[in-house]
Design a protein around this motif. Structure first.
Motif, PDB file in Angstrom:
ATOM      1  N   TRP A 222       9.904  -6.609   5.782  1.00 11.91           N
ATOM      2  CA  TRP A 222      10.088  -6.852   7.218  1.00 11.91           C
ATOM      3  C   TRP A 222       9.660  -5.625   8.021  1.00 11.91           C
ATOM      4  O   TRP A 222       8.992  -5.746   9.044  1.00 11.91           O
ATOM      5  CB  TRP A 222      11.554  -7.192   7.491  1.00 11.91           C
ATOM      6  N   CYS A 223      10.056  -4.447   7.556  1.00  6.48           N
ATOM      7  CA  CYS A 223       9.687  -3.202   8.242  1.00  6.48           C
ATOM      8  C   CYS A 223       8.177  -3.045   8.353  1.00  6.48           C
ATOM      9  O   CYS A 223       7.661  -2.540   9.347  1.00  6.48           O
ATOM     10  CB  CYS A 223      10.245  -1.990   7.487  1.00  6.48           C
ATOM     11  N   ASN A 224       7.492  -3.480   7.325  1.00  4.01           N
ATOM     12  CA  ASN A 224       6.048  -3.294   7.268  1.00  4.01           C
ATOM     13  C   ASN A 224       5.285  -4.522   7.749  1.00  4.01           C
ATOM     14  O   ASN A 224       4.117  -4.707   7.412  1.00  4.01           O
ATOM     15  CB  ASN A 224       5.617  -2.944   5.839  1.00  4.01           C
ATOM     16  N   ASN A 225       5.967  -5.368   8.534  1.00  2.80           N
ATOM     17  CA  ASN A 225       5.320  -6.565   9.084  1.00  2.80           C
ATOM     18  C   ASN A 225       4.670  -7.420   8.010  1.00  2.80           C
ATOM     19  O   ASN A 225       3.574  -7.958   8.182  1.00  2.80           O
ATOM     20  CB  ASN A 225       4.259  -6.184  10.118  1.00  2.80           C
ATOM     21  N   ASP A 230       3.252  -4.217  -3.235  1.00  2.00           N
ATOM     22  CA  ASP A 230       2.192  -4.744  -4.091  1.00  2.00           C
ATOM     23  C   ASP A 230       0.853  -4.758  -3.366  1.00  2.00           C
ATOM     24  O   ASP A 230      -0.193  -4.461  -3.951  1.00  2.00           O
ATOM     25  CB  ASP A 230       2.543  -6.164  -4.559  1.00  2.00           C
ATOM     26  N   GLN A 231       0.877  -5.102  -2.085  1.00  2.00           N
ATOM     27  CA  GLN A 231      -0.358  -5.114  -1.307  1.00  2.00           C
ATOM     28  C   GLN A 231      -0.920  -3.706  -1.158  1.00  2.00           C
ATOM     29  O   GLN A 231      -2.131  -3.493  -1.278  1.00  2.00           O
ATOM     30  CB  GLN A 231      -0.107  -5.719   0.073  1.00  2.00           C
ATOM     31  N   ILE A 236      -5.053   0.314  -2.878  1.00  2.00           N
ATOM     32  CA  ILE A 236      -5.371   1.607  -3.509  1.00  2.00           C
ATOM     33  C   ILE A 236      -6.304   1.406  -4.703  1.00  2.00           C
ATOM     34  O   ILE A 236      -7.291   2.130  -4.863  1.00  2.00           O
ATOM     35  CB  ILE A 236      -4.074   2.305  -3.955  1.00  2.00           C
ATOM     36  N   SER A 237      -6.001   0.429  -5.540  1.00  2.00           N
ATOM     37  CA  SER A 237      -6.795   0.228  -6.761  1.00  2.00           C
ATOM     38  C   SER A 237      -8.232  -0.199  -6.471  1.00  2.00           C
ATOM     39  O   SER A 237      -9.125   0.027  -7.288  1.00  2.00           O
ATOM     40  CB  SER A 237      -6.115  -0.814  -7.658  1.00  2.00           C
ATOM     41  N   SER A 238      -8.467  -0.794  -5.303  1.00  2.00           N
ATOM     42  CA  SER A 238      -9.825  -1.232  -4.966  1.00  2.00           C
ATOM     43  C   SER A 238     -10.550  -0.260  -4.045  1.00  2.00           C
ATOM     44  O   SER A 238     -11.733  -0.435  -3.759  1.00  2.00           O
ATOM     45  CB  SER A 238      -9.784  -2.619  -4.304  1.00  2.00           C
ATOM     46  N   CYS A 239      -9.855   0.789  -3.599  1.00  2.00           N
ATOM     47  CA  CYS A 239     -10.455   1.755  -2.677  1.00  2.00           C
ATOM     48  C   CYS A 239     -11.481   2.632  -3.410  1.00  2.00           C
ATOM     49  O   CYS A 239     -11.268   3.034  -4.558  1.00  2.00           O
ATOM     50  CB  CYS A 239      -9.359   2.619  -2.066  1.00  2.00           C
ATOM     51  N   GLU A 240     -12.591   2.959  -2.724  1.00  2.00           N
ATOM     52  CA  GLU A 240     -13.664   3.717  -3.370  1.00  2.00           C
ATOM     53  C   GLU A 240     -13.981   5.033  -2.671  1.00  2.00           C
ATOM     54  O   GLU A 240     -14.920   5.729  -3.068  1.00  2.00           O
ATOM     55  CB  GLU A 240     -14.934   2.860  -3.460  1.00  2.00           C
ATOM     56  N   THR A 241     -13.227   5.384  -1.634  1.00  2.00           N
ATOM     57  CA  THR A 241     -13.496   6.631  -0.928  1.00  2.00           C
ATOM     58  C   THR A 241     -12.193   7.392  -0.678  1.00  2.00           C
ATOM     59  O   THR A 241     -11.121   6.798  -0.573  1.00  2.00           O
ATOM     60  CB  THR A 241     -14.179   6.376   0.437  1.00  2.00           C
ATOM     61  N   ILE A 242     -12.318   8.712  -0.552  1.00  2.00           N
ATOM     62  CA  ILE A 242     -11.158   9.557  -0.251  1.00  2.00           C
ATOM     63  C   ILE A 242     -10.619   9.243   1.139  1.00  2.00           C
ATOM     64  O   ILE A 242      -9.402   9.185   1.351  1.00  2.00           O
ATOM     65  CB  ILE A 242     -11.527  11.050  -0.343  1.00  2.00           C
ATOM     66  N   GLU A 243     -11.520   9.024   2.085  1.00  2.00           N
ATOM     67  CA  GLU A 243     -11.101   8.687   3.447  1.00  2.00           C
ATOM     68  C   GLU A 243     -10.328   7.372   3.472  1.00  2.00           C
ATOM     69  O   GLU A 243      -9.366   7.210   4.219  1.00  2.00           O
ATOM     70  CB  GLU A 243     -12.315   8.609   4.378  1.00  2.00           C
ATOM     71  N   GLY A 244     -10.771   6.444   2.628  1.00  2.46           N
ATOM     72  CA  GLY A 244     -10.071   5.171   2.538  1.00  2.46           C
ATOM     73  C   GLY A 244      -8.652   5.332   2.024  1.00  2.46           C
ATOM     74  O   GLY A 244      -7.715   4.685   2.502  1.00  2.46           O
ATOM     75  N   LEU A 245      -8.473   6.229   1.056  1.00  2.00           N
ATOM     76  CA  LEU A 245      -7.138   6.501   0.515  1.00  2.00           C
ATOM     77  C   LEU A 245      -6.240   7.121   1.583  1.00  2.00           C
ATOM     78  O   LEU A 245      -5.047   6.799   1.677  1.00  2.00           O
ATOM     79  CB  LEU A 245      -7.234   7.434  -0.689  1.00  2.00           C
TER      80      LEU A 245
END
Length: 299
Positions: A222-225, A230-231, A236-245
C-alpha cells in the motif's frame, strides 16, 4: 517553501497493536515488522516489559533496547533517537502504556506535581513531544498498548462454561489511535485482531484475522502504491546499466535496506567484462573450437 506532488512512497507507517496481557502483542508486532522489512536485523524493540521481547529471539536477529522506570516521555524519545541513529527500518515500542500510566509516566508526574487539573499544563507538552516523535520518526513505528482486562463467563463449542478474558479500554491517553495509520485490536488469546482505525482501507469491514508477515507486506505494498518487493527485484535483475540501478534504488525508498544487496550484486555483474561483451559469430566459433579440443590458432 516548495510545492510537491503527494507520493505515498514517502509515508512511514504508524501502526498500533492493543490488547489485554497474553493476547500476543509483542509476537504479532514482530511478525508485522518482518513483513515490512524482510530483515530481522533492521528491526528494533524498545522493551519496557522486563526484557520479554527477547523471548522470541528464535524468530531472527532483531535488536532490543530495554528501558526501565522512570518511564518519562523523554526517555522514550531518547530511545527512538538511538534506533534512528542505528538506521533501524522498523521500531517497535513495547509498550507505550508505561509512558502514560507507569512509574514516572505522565499520570505519575501529574500526581507528584500536586494532582491538580492545572498541573496538566506542565505534563501535556511532554506527552505531546513523545507523540510527535513517533509521528515524525524516520522509520516505521509499531506501538503496543495494554488494554484494561475484563472477564465473562461464556460457553465454548462443547457447551462447557469457561472464563473468557477480554480487553477493554486502551491504557494510554485518549485519542492516540487517531494519529495512527492502522490500529489493530487483539480481541482474544487466539491472537485474532480487527482494525479499529484504518487509513489504508485494507482492513475495513473485514473478518477478524491473525497477523503474520503477509500483513506487513500488504501494508508496504500500500505504501508503495502497489509496487511490491518482488517487482523491485524483477526490475533489478533485468536492469543493464548503473544509472538504471540508481533509479530503481530511489524508486523504492521503503525497500532500500532490503534491496541493497540485490543492487550491489547486479552492479558487480554489469561492471564485469564478461557481461559487457556481446558474443558475435567469431567468438561463438572460437568457443566451439575450444570445446572440440583444438585452439583457435589451429583452426
Amino acid at each position: 517553501m516548495e510545492l510537491k506532488q503527494a507520493q505515498r512512497e514517502q509515508v512511514k507507517l504508524r501502526i498500533g497493536l492493543s490488547g489485554a496481557s497474553g493476547f500476543g502483542k509483542t509476537f504479532s508486532a514482530l511478525l508485522l515488522a518482518y513483513g515490512i522489512t524482510g530483515d530481522y536485523s533492521r528491526i528494533a524493540i524498545i522493551d519496557t516489559e522486563n526484557q520479554s521481547a527477547s523471548l522470541y529471539s528464535h524468530l531472527g536477529a532483531y535488536n532490543t533496547l530495554s528501558i526501565e522506570a522512570p518511564y518519562s516521555p523523554e526517555k522514550y524519545i531518547k530511545a527512538i533517537e538511538v534506533c534512528e541513529k542505528a538506521q533501524m527500518e522498523v521500531v517497535i515500542i513495547d509498550s507505550i502504556t508505561h509512558e502514560w500510566s507507569g512509574a514516572g509516566g505522565c499520570l505519575d508526574i501529574q500526581e507528584k506535581l500536586g494532582g491538580r487539573w492545572q498541573d496538566w499544563a506542565s505534563v501535556t507538552p511532554r506527552h505531546q513531544a513523545f507523540v510527535d516523535k513517533i509521528l515524525q520518526a524516520k522509520c516505521h513505528v509499531i506501538t503496543t498498548t495494554r488494554r484494561k482486562t475484563d472477564y465473562s463467563m461464556d460457553k465454548d463449542g462443547s457447551g462447557k462454561t469457561k472464563v473468557i478474558k477480554h480487553g477493554t479500554k486502551e491504557i494510554t491517553r485518549d485519542g492516540f489511535e487517531y494519529e495512527l495509520t492502522v490500529n489493530f485490536e487483539l480481541i482474544n488469546d487466539h491472537h485474532l485482531v480487527n482494525a479499529s482505525k484504518d487509513r489504508t482501507g485494507l482492513f475495513v469491514n473485514k473478518p477478524e484475522f491473525v497477523i503474520n508477515a503477509s500483513t506487513g507486506k500488504k501494508l508496504m505494498n500500500w505504501c508503495n502504491n502497489g509496487k511490491d518487493l518482488d517487482q523491485a527485484r524483477a526490475e533489478i535483475s533485468s536492469c543493464e546499466t548503473i544509472e538504471g540501478l540508481k533509479h530503481i534504488y530511489s524508486k523504492y525508498p521503503n525497500y532500500q535496506s532490503t534491496i541493497k544487496a540485490d543492487i550491489m550484486n547486479r552492479k558487480a555483474l554489469i561492471e564485469s567484462a564478461d557481461y559487457n561483451i556481446v558474443p558475435n559469430s567469431e567468438i561463438i566459433e572460437e568457443q566451439k573450437t575450444i570445446e572440440n579440443g583444438t585452439t583457435a590458432s589451429t583452426k
